[in-house]
Enzyme design. Structure first.
Site, PDB file in Angstrom:
ATOM      1  N   ARG A  63     -17.495   4.502   5.803  1.00 57.05           N
ATOM      2  CA  ARG A  63     -16.508   3.823   4.964  1.00 57.05           C
ATOM      3  C   ARG A  63     -15.352   3.244   5.792  1.00 57.05           C
ATOM      4  NH1 ARG A  63     -15.551   4.474  -0.470  1.00 57.05           N
ATOM      5  NH2 ARG A  63     -13.467   3.847  -0.956  1.00 57.05           N
ATOM      6  N   ASP A 116     -11.735  -1.041  -8.837  1.00 56.82           N
ATOM      7  CA  ASP A 116     -11.706   0.204  -9.620  1.00 56.82           C
ATOM      8  C   ASP A 116     -10.560   0.239 -10.630  1.00 56.82           C
ATOM      9  OD1 ASP A 116     -13.896   1.215  -8.321  1.00 56.82           O
ATOM     10  OD2 ASP A 116     -12.878   2.958  -7.463  1.00 56.82           O
ATOM     11  N   GLU A 146       0.852  -1.203   0.000  1.00 54.82           N
ATOM     12  CA  GLU A 146       0.000   0.000   0.000  1.00 54.82           C
ATOM     13  C   GLU A 146       0.884   1.248   0.000  1.00 54.82           C
ATOM     14  OE1 GLU A 146      -3.296   1.054  -0.142  1.00 54.82           O
ATOM     15  OE2 GLU A 146      -2.414   3.027   0.197  1.00 54.82           O
ATOM     16  N   GLN A 147       0.537   2.199  -0.872  1.00 51.99           N
ATOM     17  CA  GLN A 147       1.363   3.421  -0.967  1.00 51.99           C
ATOM     18  C   GLN A 147       1.249   4.327   0.265  1.00 51.99           C
ATOM     19  OE1 GLN A 147       0.018   5.666  -4.386  1.00 51.99           O
ATOM     20  NE2 GLN A 147      -1.977   6.110  -3.499  1.00 51.99           N
ATOM     21  N   TYR A 184     -28.464   9.057   4.003  1.00 49.59           N
ATOM     22  CA  TYR A 184     -28.743   7.932   4.916  1.00 49.59           C
ATOM     23  C   TYR A 184     -27.946   8.052   6.205  1.00 49.59           C
ATOM     24  CZ  TYR A 184     -24.624   5.807   2.436  1.00 49.59           C
ATOM     25  OH  TYR A 184     -23.406   5.551   1.873  1.00 49.59           O
TER      26      TYR A 184
HETATM   27  P1  FAD Z   1      -9.627   1.836  -3.581  1.00 50.82           P
HETATM   28  O1  FAD Z   1     -10.553   1.565  -2.446  1.00 50.82           O
HETATM   29  O2  FAD Z   1      -9.556   3.208  -4.161  1.00 50.82           O
HETATM   30  O3  FAD Z   1      -8.188   1.393  -3.088  1.00 50.82           O
HETATM   31  C1  FAD Z   1      -7.033   1.537  -3.883  1.00 50.82           C
HETATM   32  C2  FAD Z   1      -5.837   1.479  -2.944  1.00 50.82           C
HETATM   33  O4  FAD Z   1      -4.656   1.369  -3.737  1.00 50.82           O
HETATM   34  C3  FAD Z   1      -5.680   2.733  -2.087  1.00 50.82           C
HETATM   35  O5  FAD Z   1      -5.475   2.366  -0.747  1.00 50.82           O
HETATM   36  C4  FAD Z   1      -4.489   3.431  -2.693  1.00 50.82           C
HETATM   37  O6  FAD Z   1      -3.769   4.202  -1.752  1.00 50.82           O
HETATM   38  C5  FAD Z   1      -3.683   2.245  -3.207  1.00 50.82           C
HETATM   39  N1  FAD Z   1      -2.751   2.575  -4.295  1.00 50.82           N
HETATM   40  C6  FAD Z   1      -2.994   3.325  -5.387  1.00 50.82           C
HETATM   41  N2  FAD Z   1      -1.914   3.384  -6.178  1.00 50.82           N
HETATM   42  C7  FAD Z   1      -0.945   2.639  -5.567  1.00 50.82           C
HETATM   43  C8  FAD Z   1       0.395   2.314  -5.903  1.00 50.82           C
HETATM   44  N3  FAD Z   1       0.996   2.779  -7.018  1.00 50.82           N
HETATM   45  N4  FAD Z   1       1.106   1.512  -5.055  1.00 50.82           N
HETATM   46  C9  FAD Z   1       0.520   1.032  -3.907  1.00 50.82           C
HETATM   47  N5  FAD Z   1      -0.758   1.328  -3.542  1.00 50.82           N
HETATM   48  C10 FAD Z   1      -1.486   2.114  -4.375  1.00 50.82           C
HETATM   49  N6  FAD Z   1     -19.118   1.655  -3.643  1.00 50.82           N
HETATM   50  C11 FAD Z   1     -20.073   0.866  -3.069  1.00 50.82           C
HETATM   51  O7  FAD Z   1     -20.036  -0.361  -3.238  1.00 50.82           O
HETATM   52  N7  FAD Z   1     -21.079   1.398  -2.324  1.00 50.82           N
HETATM   53  C12 FAD Z   1     -21.173   2.744  -2.114  1.00 50.82           C
HETATM   54  O8  FAD Z   1     -22.094   3.208  -1.426  1.00 50.82           O
HETATM   55  C13 FAD Z   1     -20.196   3.604  -2.693  1.00 50.82           C
HETATM   56  N8  FAD Z   1     -20.250   4.944  -2.512  1.00 50.82           N
HETATM   57  C14 FAD Z   1     -19.273   5.727  -3.036  1.00 50.82           C
HETATM   58  C15 FAD Z   1     -19.315   7.114  -2.823  1.00 50.82           C
HETATM   59  C16 FAD Z   1     -18.317   7.925  -3.314  1.00 50.82           C
HETATM   60  C17 FAD Z   1     -18.361   9.423  -3.084  1.00 50.82           C
HETATM   61  C18 FAD Z   1     -17.254   7.350  -4.041  1.00 50.82           C
HETATM   62  C19 FAD Z   1     -16.136   8.201  -4.555  1.00 50.82           C
HETATM   63  C20 FAD Z   1     -17.206   5.990  -4.292  1.00 50.82           C
HETATM   64  C21 FAD Z   1     -18.211   5.157  -3.798  1.00 50.82           C
HETATM   65  N9  FAD Z   1     -18.186   3.791  -3.997  1.00 50.82           N
HETATM   66  C22 FAD Z   1     -19.150   2.992  -3.464  1.00 50.82           C
HETATM   67  C23 FAD Z   1     -17.130   3.176  -4.824  1.00 50.82           C
HETATM   68  C24 FAD Z   1     -16.015   2.606  -3.979  1.00 50.82           C
HETATM   69  O9  FAD Z   1     -15.527   3.571  -3.088  1.00 50.82           O
HETATM   70  C25 FAD Z   1     -14.884   2.110  -4.881  1.00 50.82           C
HETATM   71  O10 FAD Z   1     -15.410   1.403  -5.964  1.00 50.82           O
HETATM   72  C26 FAD Z   1     -13.964   1.190  -4.088  1.00 50.82           C
HETATM   73  O11 FAD Z   1     -13.297   1.922  -3.085  1.00 50.82           O
HETATM   74  C27 FAD Z   1     -12.955   0.513  -5.021  1.00 50.82           C
HETATM   75  O12 FAD Z   1     -12.095  -0.286  -4.256  1.00 50.82           O
HETATM   76  P2  FAD Z   1     -10.609  -0.548  -4.795  1.00 50.82           P
HETATM   77  O13 FAD Z   1      -9.970  -1.420  -3.767  1.00 50.82           O
HETATM   78  O14 FAD Z   1     -10.649  -0.995  -6.196  1.00 50.82           O
HETATM   79  O15 FAD Z   1      -9.938   0.882  -4.810  1.00 50.82           O
END
Ligand code: FAD
Length: 392
Positions: A105, A291, A34-35, A210
């Site tokens: 969250r 994502d 994790e960064q 909510y």
């Molecule tokens: P992230 O949770 O973004 O995690 C990515 C991680 O990778 C981070 O910790 C980051 O620091 C790390 N990282 C990035 N680059 C590097 C690198 N080069 N080296 C090492 N580490 C790195 N989803 C739902 O299911 N329900 C909801 O109600 C919902 N509401 C939302 C509301 C908002 C306002 C937003 C913005 C999003 C919402 N989402 C919701 C979507 C959800 O937040 C994301 O889809 C989810 O966080 C994706 O998870 P992830 O692990 O793919 O990415």
């Protein structure tokens, strides 16, 4: 390869921690890079629908979430100005065999962290490069250090570097909209916001409101409003918004909405980014999750949910090959998952989900990542695709 593969996960967000948990349960050795130097408490709520709650149940954190989260009676959709009900879907647990929960969250992140020991998480490790040779992947980090693994999962979010490496660099799409959001004490309110999660629909904007705790002690809202292009360059969890501008943007909305915005002390502002489905999710022993491969607008509350589903399916695919054909397992995972996540990306972008009573919800909330047939694409049902046709 002797034994099960060692798997490196880039990113300790929702998807990265979920896949660390599912893989560890399946007996794999994992290391999470994790960064960030520490985990902060980002002020935002998150909804977990029954489809992701089924995964969280098997990971072992359902009870913990139930203890703290708010369980809304329904998805309630109302007209922004008059409050007229457009569609209400009660969400008893019996409907899709799992609860529907709304939470902070950070409470979800903490719960995921509780099942992934800190000694497999390496902080301050910002990935800068990947090199695949002879069935091994070498990871390079910005501090000059390196690590090796048999396979790498890129769970590094919407600005993923692993995605850049797998499919080539490009920029996410922004459609000229931003989200304001805030979590604040319910004691600042002069009224109860109701027993449901409510989406208030205006003509070119909406707001979702909510509670995030079982005791109804915190209120959360998230909006979508048009915004001039210059602000829209980068997604950021920390940028501040102007609460007066926010209130003005919802001036014509129902008094229940104005009461929430009136009580809100300050807010954050976030550019809404998305991408079209990618041509591929993997390259050899490197694969994407969450994502990094299917970022979507938050309008269906499915970004984290689909990332958590990915985690269960990826662990199942890797378990089935016991480490012998990692690249094949990754292709099978993509073949099963991509139709579903592409559909949700498209629907979420259109922002019409549940606006009226004609959407079938069973294919989305009824999906069970632990038991879905992995040799068939998820969500090839007519009902599911009819939703997208209707939205576009
Ligand atoms: P992230 O949770 O973004 O995690 C990515 C991680 O990778 C981070 O910790 C980051 O620091 C790390 N990282 C990035 N680059 C590097 C690198 N080069 N080296 C090492 N580490 C790195 N989803 C739902 O299911 N329900 C909801 O109600 C919902 N509401 C939302 C509301 C908002 C306002 C937003 C913005 C999003 C919402 N989402 C919701 C979507 C959800 O937040 C994301 O889809 C989810 O966080 C994706 O998870 P992830 O692990 O793919 O990415």
């Amino acid at each position: 390869m002797a034994g099960k593969p060692r798997i490196a996960i880039v990113g300790a967000g929702m998807g990265g921690l979920a896949v660390a948990a599912t893989l560890r349960q399946a007996g794999f050795e994992v290391a999470v890079y994790e960064q960030a130097g520490k985990f902060g408490r980002i002020g935002a709520g998150i909804q977990m629908m029954p489809n992701s709650m089924k995964v969280l149940r098997r990971i072992g954190i359902e009870d913990r979430l139930r203890d703290t989260a708010f369980a809304p009676y329904s998805h309630l959709n109302r007209k922004g100005d008059t409050g007229e009900v457009m569609r209400e879907l009660p969400m008893p647990e019996s409907l899709y065999n799992a609860p529907y929960l709304c939470m902070h969250r950070a409470d979800l992140h903490d719960a995921l962290l509780s099942v992934v020991p800190m000694d497999v998480i390496y902080l301050n490790k910002k990935l800068t490069g990947l090199d695949q040779k002879g069935g091994q992947v070498t990871l390079s980090f910005s501090d000059g250090s390196k690590a090796t693994a048999d396979a790498v999962i890129g769970a590094d979010g919407v600005h993923s570097i692993v995605r850049d490496i797998v499919v080539g660099p490009d920029t996410p799409i922004h459609r000229g909209r931003i989200a304001y959001r805030a979590v604040f004490p319910a004691s600042l309110m002069d009224r109860d916001i109701g027993r449901s999660r409510t989406k208030w629909w205006g003509t070119d904007r909406h707001i979702v409101i909510y509670y995030t705790t079982r005791q109804k002690s915190e209120v959360y809202f998230v909006t979508s409003v048009p915004e001039p292009a210059e602000w829209l360059t980068k997604e950021s969890w920390s940028a501040k918004g102007d609460v007066k501008e926010l209130r003005a943007a919802y001036d014509g909305f129902h008094e229940d909405v104005r009461a929430v915005l009136g009580a809100c002390p300050d807010c954050h502002k976030w550019a809404i980014l998305e991408r079209d489905p990618l041509r591929t999710w993997s390259d050899g022993n490197v694969v994407l999750l969450g994502d990094s491969c299917h970022p979507m607008t938050p309008y269906m509350a499915q970004g984290a949910a689909t990332s958590i589903e990915d985690a269960a399916v990826l662990a199942r695919c890797l378990s089935d090959v016991a480490g012998d054909d990692i690249a094949g397992a990754f292709k099978r995972y993509e073949a099963h998952r991509k139709p579903r996540t592409s559909l949700v990306q498209g629907l979420s972008s259109a922002n019409t989900w549940m606006k009226d009573g004609s959407y079938d919800t069973s294919w989305l909330y009824g999906y069970d990542a632990w038991n879905a047939d992995l040799d068939r694409p998820a969500d090839n049902s007519q009902e599911a695709w009819a939703s997208l046709k209707k939205a576009s």
